[in-house]
Design an enzyme around this catalytic site. Structure first.
Site, PDB file in Angstrom:
ATOM      1  N   ASP A 183      -8.755  23.454   2.370  1.00  0.00           N
ATOM      2  CA  ASP A 183      -9.022  22.010   1.681  1.00  0.00           C
ATOM      3  C   ASP A 183      -9.724  21.249   1.614  1.00  0.00           C
ATOM      4  OD1 ASP A 183      -5.593  21.888   1.865  1.00  0.00           O
ATOM      5  OD2 ASP A 183      -5.935  22.751   3.991  1.00  0.00           O
TER       6      ASP A 183
ATOM      7  N   GLU B  23       5.561  18.042  -1.155  1.00  0.00           N
ATOM      8  CA  GLU B  23       4.821  19.112  -0.134  1.00  0.00           C
ATOM      9  C   GLU B  23       4.701  18.531   1.723  1.00  0.00           C
ATOM     10  OE1 GLU B  23       1.745  21.362  -2.027  1.00  0.00           O
ATOM     11  OE2 GLU B  23       2.318  21.420  -3.694  1.00  0.00           O
TER      12      GLU B  23
END
Length: 262
Positions: free
Chosen positions: A60, A49
């Protein structure tokens, strides 16, 4: 069947789960991040990814937020994402992008999908886009044979799970919570419940991302998931110094876990 689905099925036929590794392009600099992508594949990552850094990475955790901020300060560009995708594909991995929707939208969904395919990429994970609001992206992705990977969490209702499974190609991304990412001290059973719910809704392939950071955790998740997704642990190993040896050692530990050797 897409190339990503074929790869997951091939790995499953080996009696193990896939190891999926995330890295943000541009950290600690563009060239090192691309070398790190290749190093991950060499050390045992099956699917990569690539994360284009975003100015407001609301989902995040602190490790990836720091990496994204560093990359942006050093002038990373969206085109660098496709350089990293090409490097991952050339190294022998299936290559995905994990991107926030606004970044894709600013480039244009059709162009983003086309550029990804031209670079050898096969799919996009969209953490902040849902199937009911993402039809424009789904249409563009289908036109370019790009897999659309949506997230499911413990809060996902039965109705929405069916919607998510129906819109996803490649795999469904199951997480133990719909919140910020980061390493976890323990795995728990929430993700396993999400995987079971996704399978009940018809998902053929479900991969799990929940902050796995050790071989033992990877081995545990691999007992019920088709893929184990690792991000923060790999970013942390790479560090500001771009320590490829430390990264490869961490990948090897997690690869042993998904193979039952941890």
């Amino acid at each position: 069947m897409s190339a990503l689905e074929d790869r997951i099925d091939e790995i499953r036929a080996q009696g193990r789960a896939a190891l999926i590794g995330y890295l943000p392009v541009g950290y600690p600099d563009v060239d090192t991040s691309i070398a790190a992508v290749v190093a991950m594949v060499e050390a045992g990552v099956d699917i990569v990814e690539v994360g284009p850094p975003y100015s407001d990475p609301m989902m995040d955790g602190p490790v990836i937020q720091h990496a994204a901020a560093t990359a942006l300060e050093r002038g990373v560009r969206v085109d660098d994402t496709f350089r990293a995708v090409r490097a991952a594909a050339d190294a022998g991995a299936q290559a995905l992008v994990m991107s926030y929707c606004n970044l894709m939208l600013s480039r244009g969904y059709d162009r983003f999908a086309a550029d990804l395919r031209a670079a050898g990429g096969v799919g996009v994970i969209t953490p902040d886009l849902t199937p009911d609001t993402g039809q424009e992206w789904i249409d563009a992705a289908r036109a370019h044979e790009v897999d659309t990977i949506f997230l499911a969490a413990p809060s996902t209702t039965r109705e929405r799970m069916h919607l998510t499974v129906g819109a996803s190609r490649g795999f469904v991304y199951a997480t133990s919570l719909m919140g910020v990412t980061g390493e976890r001290a323990s795995v728990g059973d929430a993700a396993a419940q999400v995987v079971a719910a996704a399978r009940d809704a018809g998902a053929a392939r479900v991969c799990v991302g929940l902050g796995v950071s050790t071989g033992a955790q990877a081995a545990q998740v691999a007992t019920y998931a088709d893929g184990v997704i690792v991000g923060s642990a790999f970013v942390k190993a790479l560090g500001d110094g771009g320590d490829l040896a430390a990264l490869k050692a961490k990948v090897a530990e997690l690869a042993a876990g998904v193979r039952g050797d941890a």
